[in-house]
Design an enzyme around this catalytic site. Structure first.
Site, PDB file in Angstrom:
ATOM      1  N   HIS A 129       0.810  -1.213   0.000  1.00 17.81           N
ATOM      2  CA  HIS A 129       0.000   0.000   0.000  1.00 17.81           C
ATOM      3  C   HIS A 129       0.844   1.264   0.000  1.00 17.81           C
ATOM      4  O   HIS A 129       0.353   2.337  -0.320  1.00 17.81           O
ATOM      5  CB  HIS A 129      -0.990   0.005   1.179  1.00 17.81           C
ATOM      6  CG  HIS A 129      -0.383   0.304   2.515  1.00 17.81           C
ATOM      7  ND1 HIS A 129      -0.071  -0.675   3.436  1.00 17.81           N
ATOM      8  CD2 HIS A 129      -0.038   1.479   3.108  1.00 17.81           C
ATOM      9  CE1 HIS A 129       0.416  -0.119   4.517  1.00 17.81           C
ATOM     10  NE2 HIS A 129       0.456   1.186   4.345  1.00 17.81           N
ATOM     11  N   ASP A 170       0.173  -7.623   1.522  1.00 16.44           N
ATOM     12  CA  ASP A 170       0.568  -6.214   1.600  1.00 16.44           C
ATOM     13  C   ASP A 170       2.089  -6.057   1.591  1.00 16.44           C
ATOM     14  O   ASP A 170       2.666  -5.328   2.405  1.00 16.44           O
ATOM     15  CB  ASP A 170      -0.014  -5.564   2.856  1.00 16.44           C
ATOM     16  CG  ASP A 170      -0.022  -4.040   2.762  1.00 16.44           C
ATOM     17  OD1 ASP A 170       0.308  -3.504   1.685  1.00 16.44           O
ATOM     18  OD2 ASP A 170      -0.340  -3.379   3.766  1.00 16.44           O
ATOM     19  N   SER A 248       4.719   2.704   7.845  1.00 19.23           N
ATOM     20  CA  SER A 248       4.357   1.506   7.082  1.00 19.23           C
ATOM     21  C   SER A 248       5.521   1.011   6.235  1.00 19.23           C
ATOM     22  O   SER A 248       6.150   1.786   5.515  1.00 19.23           O
ATOM     23  CB  SER A 248       3.165   1.796   6.173  1.00 19.23           C
ATOM     24  OG  SER A 248       2.013   2.038   6.929  1.00 19.23           O
TER      25      SER A 248
END
Length: 305
Positions: A129, A170, A248
């Site tokens: 992402h 992810d 992230s």
């Protein structure tokens, strides 16, 4: 405002007993003689720490701090800052494309994330992402720039290309070309033997502040979190180490600086944008099984058949 209106009640104060009704088991003279005996017994029951023990206790805190400082100094060179850029106009020819790549003023930062160096060949692991716009772009307007350091501590900024991605977990792999520079890959740990309560640390770039360390513990294991393609990622690590926007893709490491997970998600109170301290990472054992296929084939193992 009265305390009662807040639902708070004060405990009633009990009246002291009448002194004439108190019966002492011994006279005041006996009490005076008995007092040193009680004091000696209490000292024997709770011995005073020795001078050496006090010095050892004082040394434990600095030693623990030194260990965490050393952990960050050893691990942070393997952590990178990822910037997603959008070019103002599509290049018409290779020379114009090269000029736009070198000129960051023609690009707008659309978001930042983190990643870590997988190997000495320039492969970088991050979340899908974080770079999903680059993975799905067909216009040529999306770019990805990575800030990192080599083993000598030289700061480097390079454009990165996406070589593989797996939305189900992810995960994504980037590649940078760094001729003449040696990189320091991160040290891998394992997630199969993690225990709730053990210390862990997140390193990344929250809100664009590069190389930030946050500390916490493993709060839970075997959690389930949503993936970018809507399916569930099972077996996620829960931690209270702060993970914010920009973290992230960065590593979650143990007390020895070994990566045990990829920081991925945080539970946010609706409408506040603030983390509740419930954060999640993809276990490194899952990452180690997935990334080699992304490097070689560009897709996960499950999509090869």
């Amino acid at each position: 405002m009265a305390l009662g209106s807040l639902g708070i009640r004060l405990l009633p104060v009990s009246s002291p007993p009448n002194s004439s009704e108190i019966s002492l088991p011994f006279s005041s003279r006996r009490a005076i003689v008995f007092a040193p005996t009680v004091l000696m017994a209490s000292l024997l029951a709770f011995p005073v720490p020795s001078f050496a023990a006090l010095l050892q206790l004082q040394d434990e805190v600095p030693q623990e701090e030194d260990r965490i400082v050393g952990l960050f100094q050893e691990t942070s060179p393997s952590v990178v800052c990822i910037k997603n850029l959008e070019i103002a106009k599509k290049p018409q020819n290779p020379s114009e494309e090269a000029m736009l790549i070198e000129d960051d003023e023609n690009a707008k930062v659309k978001g930042t994330g983190s990643g870590f160096i997988w190997d000495k060949f320039g492969h970088i692991v991050t979340n899908y992402h974080v770079v999903s716009a680059l993975a799905t772009d067909n216009s040529g307007l999306q770019r990805c720039k990575v800030n990192l350091v080599d083993v000598k501590g030289n700061g480097i900024s390079r454009d990165a290309k996406i070589v593989g991605f797996d939305p189900e977990y992810d995960l994504a792999v980037l590649k940078v070309e760094l001729q003449g520079h040696e990189l320091k890959p991160i040290v891998f740990g394992t997630s199969r033997s993690l225990r709730v309560g053990q210390s862990c640390y997140a390193i990344g770039n929250p809100f664009g502040y590069e190389k930030t360390l946050t500390a916490g513990v493993i709060s839970g294991l075997g959690r389930e979190i949503p993936s970018p393609n809507g399916r569930a990622i099972r077996g996620a690590i829960q931690t209270d180490a702060a993970i914010s926007a920009g973290n992230s893709g960065g590593p979650l490491v143990d007390l020895y600086g070994h990566v045990i997970g990829v920081n991925t998600a945080t539970f946010t109170r609706k409408g506040t944008g603030m983390s509740s301290g419930v954060n999640f990472a993809i276990p490194i054992d899952t990452v180690v099984r997935t990334v080699p296929y992304l490097i070689v084939y560009g897709t996960p193992y499950s999509e090869r058949f």
